[in-house]
Motif scaffolding. Structure first.
Motif: not given
Lengths: 94, 235
Positions: A8, A81, A84-85, A87-88, B32, B36, B45, B183, B232-233
């Motif tokens: 990825l 996307e 965002r992933m 950052e998560f 979420y 992922v 995850f 964050n 984030i989203i």
């Protein structure tokens, strides 16, 4: 020593290289920007074309035909996307 | 009727609303994280999603157990339903309440344990055999504490406090390693608030309103997690 990039991450690097060049780039430049071998880049480009994240434009010049790799809306969506992933992942220490 | 400790009667029912909000937030995070995992196939995850799944499970057990305790009509229906098994014996009926508390405690501690392991960076982990034996030991302790916690409730909250403190430490390291990312800091604060809430639960025998403070801090912690998620989203 740099860690190996995941599949990825490689796709992300390819797409972001195209995005950074205004949405289109020559394959040779893409190879250097994304730091991939010719064969590996071709393999990934084939996959990305299949997933409609990029498309290839053939440009007729006076002496030859050159190619340009364009990023699609779907490719841009993937970039968003993936960001965002990431950052998560960073926020939750994963 | 059996309860682990006294709670302020004015707060009965409101804590279930808090639990419901926390449950919904956990659902978002679990969903979420699973998404992922489906994209990346990275197990961390999956485990993070399962951890919040366990939080959801714990809250479901809490909603059922406390809901029966708080509301007379519900308790009467349950008493009548369990009559063939309990034969009117209070000790047998109390077993069902204890089962509810046990399952809530087991799920909660399981969730914190999983988050603790996942938030550790891989270089901090030891070789596979040692890691597996470490995990088995923790699982044994979690089950034991969930049983003991039924009789001495503060043992459960003390263990939660210890696990959450270790999680806060991991997230503090994460904050430092991520170029002091905002964050990461907020997530660290979220778990810190939840950890502080456990202190209030431990001392609820001194003043029952500590229960409200503990629940309130837990809710704020989860709202902070949700705020980070939405931030984030929405980008």
């Amino acid at each position: 020593m740099a860690t190996r990039r995941s599949r990825l991450e490689l796709v992300f690097d390819i797409l972001v290289s195209i995005q950074n060049k205004g949405g289109k780039i020559k394959p040779t430049h893409l190879m250097y920007k994304s730091n991939l071998s010719h064969k590996l880049l071709n393999d990934y480009l084939e996959e990305l074309i299949g997933k409609e994240m990029v498309h290839i434009e053939q440009i007729q010049t006076k002496k030859s035909i050159s190619k340009m790799v364009h990023i699609t809306e779907k490719g841009l969506g993937f970039l968003e996307e993936f960001r965002r992933m990431r950052e998560f992942t960073d926020a939750f220490g994963l | 009727m059996f309860s682990l400790f006294n709670t302020p009667t004015w707060f009965n029912g409101i804590d279930l609303i808090f639990a419901l909000v926390t449950l919904v937030i956990s659902l978002f995070i679990a969903r979420y994280s699973w998404k992922v995992y489906r994209l990346t196939s990275e197990n961390k995850f999956k485990y993070f999603s399962i951890a919040f799944g366990l939080v959801i499970l714990a809250l479901c057990f809490k909603l059922v157990t406390y809901g029966i305790l708080y509301f007379n009509p519900v308790r009467e229906i349950v008493d009548v339903t369990l009559q063939p098994i309990t034969q009117g014996e209070n000790s047998i009926r109390d077993l069902f309440y204890r089962a509810g508390y046990f399952l809530q405690m087991l799920s909660t501690l399981g969730a914190w344990l999983l988050i603790f392991f996942v938030s550790q960076k891989s270089r901090a982990r030891l070789n596979k055999f040692y890691e597996v034996s470490q995990i088995l030991l923790f699982i044994y302790l979690v089950v034991l504490i969930s049983i003991v916690g039924n009789f001495k409730y503060f043992v459960f909250y003390l263990t939660s406090l210890v696990l959450l403190s270790l999680i806060v430490l991991n997230y503090y390291k994460n904050y430092l390693n991520n170029n002091r990312n905002e964050n990461s800091l907020l997530v660290m604060w979220a778990f810190l608030l939840i950890a502080i809430a456990q202190v209030f639960f431990i001392f609820v025998f001194l003043w029952s309103s500590f229960y409200f403070l503990g629940e309130f801090l837990t809710l704020i912690g989860f709202l902070l997690i949700f705020y980070v998620y939405r931030k984030i989203i929405k980008k």
